[in-house]
Design a protein around this motif. Structure first.
Motif, PDB file in Angstrom:
ATOM      1  N   GLY A  60     -18.434  21.487  33.898  1.00 30.48           N
ATOM      2  CA  GLY A  60     -19.507  22.774  34.334  1.00 30.48           C
ATOM      3  C   GLY A  60     -20.007  22.019  36.082  1.00 30.48           C
ATOM      4  N   TYR A  61     -21.591  22.756  36.534  1.00 27.83           N
ATOM      5  CA  TYR A  61     -21.301  23.140  37.869  1.00 27.83           C
ATOM      6  C   TYR A  61     -21.912  21.585  38.464  1.00 27.83           C
ATOM      7  N   GLN A  62     -21.352  20.803  38.919  1.00 29.19           N
ATOM      8  CA  GLN A  62     -21.829  20.059  40.021  1.00 29.19           C
ATOM      9  C   GLN A  62     -21.509  18.415  38.935  1.00 29.19           C
ATOM     10  N   HIS A  63     -20.890  18.564  37.990  1.00 26.96           N
ATOM     11  CA  HIS A  63     -20.887  17.809  37.164  1.00 26.96           C
ATOM     12  C   HIS A  63     -19.936  17.549  35.434  1.00 26.96           C
ATOM     13  N   ILE A  64     -19.705  16.091  35.069  1.00 29.40           N
ATOM     14  CA  ILE A  64     -18.190  16.029  34.485  1.00 29.40           C
ATOM     15  C   ILE A  64     -19.691  15.605  32.684  1.00 29.40           C
ATOM     16  N   ARG A  65     -19.559  15.982  31.555  1.00 30.26           N
ATOM     17  CA  ARG A  65     -19.832  15.459  30.777  1.00 30.26           C
ATOM     18  C   ARG A  65     -19.032  15.349  29.908  1.00 30.26           C
ATOM     19  N   MET A  66     -19.172  14.139  28.740  1.00 31.24           N
ATOM     20  CA  MET A  66     -18.311  13.168  27.597  1.00 31.24           C
ATOM     21  C   MET A  66     -19.492  13.366  26.369  1.00 31.24           C
ATOM     22  N   TYR A  67     -19.344  13.915  25.899  1.00 24.77           N
ATOM     23  CA  TYR A  67     -19.636  13.472  24.330  1.00 24.77           C
ATOM     24  C   TYR A  67     -18.888  12.610  23.007  1.00 24.77           C
ATOM     25  N   ASP A  68     -19.479  12.619  22.269  1.00 25.12           N
ATOM     26  CA  ASP A  68     -19.351  11.631  21.355  1.00 25.12           C
ATOM     27  C   ASP A  68     -18.688  12.575  19.729  1.00 25.12           C
ATOM     28  N   LEU A  69     -17.780  12.961  19.110  1.00 20.90           N
ATOM     29  CA  LEU A  69     -17.004  13.623  18.108  1.00 20.90           C
ATOM     30  C   LEU A  69     -17.169  13.170  16.850  1.00 20.90           C
ATOM     31  N   ALA A  70     -17.468  11.481  16.988  1.00 22.30           N
ATOM     32  CA  ALA A  70     -17.536  10.503  15.582  1.00 22.30           C
ATOM     33  C   ALA A  70     -19.010  10.909  15.268  1.00 22.30           C
ATOM     34  N   SER A  71     -20.122  10.959  16.246  1.00 22.58           N
ATOM     35  CA  SER A  71     -21.483  11.358  15.988  1.00 22.58           C
ATOM     36  C   SER A  71     -22.090  12.535  16.098  1.00 22.58           C
ATOM     37  N   ASN A  72     -23.799  12.676  15.862  1.00 22.37           N
ATOM     38  CA  ASN A  72     -23.955  14.145  15.502  1.00 22.37           C
ATOM     39  C   ASN A  72     -25.176  14.285  16.735  1.00 22.37           C
TER      40      ASN A  72
END
Length: 317
Positions: A60-72
């Motif tokens: 997005g704007y000014q950042h990168i985020r990582m999300y865990d697909l194995a959890s909720n």
């Protein structure tokens, strides 16, 4: 691709994101949203799923985020900071060893994202904001497109780079290389598509690019281009409210994917069998299309604003 319900669908991941500051994970064969993650700080510019399907990267704007697909967990598990503008593209090395991004801060970056404190291991500076990044199938060359109309071929091993300008002062908006590494496509803000044939350089030399074809793909700016996994097709998307499928044997039009009120078509991705295409558009929906018939088979509705990014991985790796 498995379209009807089966156990294999558990291995299929479709993610969408856009201007409503959310990311949604969908059940592909029903169109039901399985999960919504928050991306509160900005719109979602680009999405990609790690090769092992464990994580989802969102930019997005000014950042990168990582999300865990194995959890909720609806919140990101890793935040990447230190970027000052929009991050416009993201992808992964084929074995998941590193991640690459492009940004409007005039840079492309290689990230060792598996570290507890991830950092950019390599940075490539350009003279104009980066609009798109694409990793060559050889996994050692990164193609970087920018707003001034330059395509950079960056050798990650040697740091050598070469520049190509298909059309002066015309913004490059996307680049893709086919799975065999023999052709490259680029689309620009005038709706044109450029095709090069690629030949492997000798040991230690960069890939050679040979202009092959150019054509007017759309009436307005072309936003994305993607080769099919079997390399026989190319899809382009546009602000002219269409996605178009071209045959790579002669670059004639096979299908035009359009619907009333679709508005801008921002992104597209093929299924692994090259028989289906997902698109993302400003009407707030993602759609599944049959390549052979050109008919829309399913709609994924739930976003409150434009959907501008897609990520998809089938059961087949």
């Amino acid at each position: 691709m498995v379209v009807e319900g089966s156990n294999e669908n558990d291995q299929i991941i479709l993610a969408t994101g856009g201007y409503d500051h959310t990311i949604k994970i969908w059940q592909t064969h029903t169109g039901i949203c399985q999960r919504t993650m928050q991306h509160a700080e900005s719109q979602v510019n680009a999405l990609e799923i790690t090769p092992d399907k464990s994580c989802l990267a969102a930019t997005g704007y000014q950042h990168i985020r990582m999300y865990d697909l194995a959890s909720n967990n609806p919140n990101p598990t890793v935040n990447y900071e230190g970027i000052t503008k929009n991050v416009t593209g993201v992808g992964f090395q084929e074995d998941g060893k590193w991640m690459y991004t492009g940004s409007e801060d005039c840079s492309a970056r290689i990230w060792d994202y598996r570290l507890k404190s991830p950092h950019a291991a390599k940075i490539f500076q350009t003279s104009a904001p980066v609009t798109c990044v694409c990793l060559h199938p050889n996994q050692v060359e990164l193609l970087v497109g920018d707003q001034s109309g330059v395509i950079h071929l960056w050798d990650l091993k040697t740091d050598h780079n070469e520049q190509f300008i298909p059309e002066g002062d015309t913004m490059i908006l996307d680049i893709d290389v086919d799975s065999e590494g023999t052709h490259m496509a680029a689309v620009n803000s005038k709706g044109r598509c450029y095709i090069w044939s690629l030949t492997f350089g000798r040991e230690g030399e960069p890939t050679k690019m040979h202009p092959k074809h150019k054509f007017d793909a759309h009436k307005r700016q072309a936003l994305k281009c993607r080769f099919s996994p079997d390399s026989t097709l190319l899809v382009t998307t546009s602000a002219d409210q269409t996605a178009r499928i071209w045959k790579t044997c002669d670059f004639t039009l096979l299908q035009e994917l359009t619907q009333d009120n679709q508005r801008w078509v921002w992104d597209a991705v093929f299924s692994s069998d090259s028989q289906y295409i997902f698109t993302a558009s400003s009407d707030g929906c993602a759609k599944l299309w049959n390549v052979k018939s050109g008919h829309m088979e399913r709609e994924y509705a739930g976003h409150q604003k434009a959907v501008i990014a897609l990520a998809f991985r089938d059961a087949v790796l």
